[in-house]
Scaffold this motif. Structure first.
Motif, mmCIF file in Angstrom:
data_model
loop_
_atom_site.group_PDB
_atom_site.id
_atom_site.type_symbol
_atom_site.label_atom_id
_atom_site.label_comp_id
_atom_site.label_asym_id
_atom_site.label_seq_id
_atom_site.Cartn_x
_atom_site.Cartn_y
_atom_site.Cartn_z
ATOM 1 N N ALA A 368 55.106 36.296 118.826
ATOM 2 C CA ALA A 368 54.511 35.198 117.353
ATOM 3 C C ALA A 368 54.622 36.033 115.932
ATOM 4 O O ALA A 368 54.276 35.084 115.307
ATOM 5 C CB ALA A 368 53.899 34.040 117.402
ATOM 6 N N ARG A 369 54.447 37.333 116.514
ATOM 7 C CA ARG A 369 54.330 38.396 115.273
ATOM 8 C C ARG A 369 53.134 38.782 115.119
ATOM 9 O O ARG A 369 53.083 38.634 113.248
ATOM 10 C CB ARG A 369 55.309 38.155 114.251
ATOM 11 N N GLN A 370 51.838 37.955 115.610
ATOM 12 C CA GLN A 370 50.605 38.245 114.830
ATOM 13 C C GLN A 370 50.331 39.298 115.072
ATOM 14 O O GLN A 370 50.715 40.918 115.559
ATOM 15 C CB GLN A 370 49.354 37.047 116.077
ATOM 16 N N SER A 371 48.780 40.050 114.471
ATOM 17 C CA SER A 371 48.468 40.754 113.996
ATOM 18 C C SER A 371 47.128 40.813 114.916
ATOM 19 O O SER A 371 47.270 40.460 116.541
ATOM 20 C CB SER A 371 47.280 40.785 112.868
ATOM 21 N N LYS A 372 47.470 42.712 115.352
ATOM 22 C CA LYS A 372 46.690 43.133 116.495
ATOM 23 C C LYS A 372 44.814 42.430 117.022
ATOM 24 O O LYS A 372 44.777 41.951 118.244
ATOM 25 C CB LYS A 372 45.938 44.693 116.188
ATOM 26 N N LYS A 373 44.436 41.494 115.871
ATOM 27 C CA LYS A 373 42.967 41.249 115.876
ATOM 28 C C LYS A 373 43.341 39.209 116.791
ATOM 29 O O LYS A 373 42.736 39.160 117.351
ATOM 30 C CB LYS A 373 42.881 40.641 115.127
#
Length: 483
Positions: A368-373
């Motif tokens: 879903a191309r989320q950030s690392k956090k």
């Protein structure tokens, strides 16, 4: 050669006649339990079960019936288990350990066991051959309710209620609204929590040969919302705490509708493997309402009396410590039977269920191309199930002994869930201490730099610039420690 055919026919008829004489011209035998079935027995108790026999021909004089239990660890036949066929036959059954088993009836006459009954030969002599009758009789063994069990149940309910009130006190609606302005991450987490985990738990429950109560326990656990412990783990491992709190809150409220939905759709297929256990949807819904109401109370307290909310959040920590001590002392003693049910396959599935949640939840967040956090947070939220809600839901909704057996699934999962998280916390802490980008003594560095500035500029400019640098450097250093 043709003249031998009548002789062969005569020999066949004679053998059949002698065989029927041996077994008393027995017809089909039917046994009807006069005692109510399923037979309910408490552990260590003995109960008499009376059967009425019916034959469609003359009653044989040399035929017997043999009663055996399918699982002798759960129940056994005490006294005589081989009895002559009379009008009424009575056996004694002793309950040994909670669970479900069946009483099978065998006869030493193959003519009596009609239908698909199998025969078991115990020697070359035909008299030692026992043939199973088609019908079996269900036996359910339950635990006796003791005062200590009641105390434990009340304490568990109180803790879950207090924890949910504290969750409501912790949730800040403005933070939730701000997080929902970027809805991709919360929606991804909710989909992982209530689509991915139920499907994984269904596959484990359906294809592994558990008893029905354990299958339902694992499936109910997979349908449960995220646990509040995920907020702490997200903070310690470097996730997004605001997203974690938002996901926990949303999944807990959504569970009011989604848990019954999953149990109504896939739950019936989980129990399709020959069981009379029914899912009590009304009881489950009432239990869920009772668990969600404390969250609403916490939200009201947080909105109307913020100072009370802060005090409640502080109180929950010592209460949790006291509860853990209670669980590992009184709880272990009151539920010692659980250790007998923690078989290797139960422990393996209890381990794999949260670990699959961690892995696939993070994988979905990555795609879903989320950030690392956000990936860390969604993985943690997906893998950590609210075992408290699952235990209360199962224990106070199902009948005995299913309510006692089903909670073994969330307990087995709770044993293994923290292991990879603790390893991740240790890794993060070691990495912080071994790979620091800034020196520990920030003040000394700022003083040295201020001296350099003072040597090259006038004192007024130095005094105006040094504090600015010190603040900036301190801020950077603080970010490094938090990261």
């Amino acid at each position: 050669m043709k003249g031998l055919c009548p002789f062969r026919w005569f020999v066949t008829v004679l053998c059949g006649f002698l065989l029927h004489v041996r077994h008393g011209f027995a017809g089909t035998l039917k046994l009807d339990a006069l005692t109510e079935t399923p037979v309910l027995i408490d552990e260590s108790d003995v109960k008499s079960v009376v059967f009425n026999t019916t034959l469609d021909s003359a009653r044989p004089t040399s035929a017997f019936v043999h009663f055996v239990t399918e699982d002798p660890k759960i129940a056994e036949i005490t006294g005589k288990d081989v009895l002559p066929i009379t009008e009424n036959v009575t056996i004694q059954i002793r309950g040994l350990f909670l669970g479900q088993t069946y009483v099978k009836v065998l006869s030493n006459s193959s003519d009596l066991a009609s239908g698909n009954g199998s025969c078991l030969s115990k020697g070359s002599n035909s008299a030692n051959t026992w043939c199973e009758l088609d019908k079996k009789y269900e036996i359910i063994v339950s635990r006796k309710t003791r005062p200590i069990d009641t105390v434990f149940n009340v304490v568990v309910i109180c803790l879950v209620v207090v924890a949910n009130i504290a969750m409501g006190c912790k949730v800040e609606i403005p933070v939730v609204k701000e997080t929902m302005k970027r809805p991709i991450a919360p929606i991804t987490g909710l989909a992982s929590q209530f689509i991915l985990m139920p499907v994984i738990s269904f596959l484990f429950a359906y294809f592994i040969a558990f008893q029905p109560s354990l299958r339902l326990g694992f499936f109910a656990l997979g349908c449960s919302p995220g646990g509040s412990a995920s907020n702490i783990y997200s903070y310690l491992i470097g996730g997004d705490v605001s997203l974690s709190v938002t996901m926990t809150f949303i999944s807990t409220v959504a569970s009011l509708a989604l848990i019954p939905l999953w149990l109504f759709t896939l739950g019936t297929h989980v129990l399709a493997k020959g069981t009379n256990l029914k899912i009590p949807f009304t009881n489950i819904f009432v239990s869920l309402v009772g668990l969600v109401i404390p969250i609403a109370i916490g939200l009201i307290i947080q909105h109307k009396r913020p100072e009370w909310a802060k005090k409640l959040v502080k109180i929950i920590r010592p209460i949790t410590v006291i509860f853990l001590v209670f669980v590992f002392t009184v709880g272990v003693y009151a539920n010692w039977y659980i250790f007998r049910l923690l078989e290797p396959v139960v422990l393996i599935v209890g381990c794999l269920l949260p670990y699959c949640g961690f892995f696939f939840g993070g994988l979905v967040a990555f795609f879903a191309r989320q950030s690392k956090k956000n990936i860390i947070t969604i993985a943690i939220e997906t893998g950590i199930q609210n075992t408290g809600i699952a235990i209360v839901l199962l224990r106070f909704s199902l009948p005995a002994p299913a309510k006692d057996i089903s909670i073994v699934a969330p307990i087995a999962s709770a044993i293994f869930t923290p292991i990879p998280l603790v390893i991740a916390i240790l890794y993060v802490e070691i990495r912080k201490r071994c790979f620091k980008k800034y020196p520990v003594n920030t003040k000394a560095s700022c003083d040295d730099h201020a001296d350099m500035i003072g040597n090259s500029h006038n004192s007024s400019k130095a005094s105006s610039r040094a504090p600015v640098y010190e603040i900036a450097n301190s801020k950077d250093h603080g970010d490094t420690l938090e990261g």
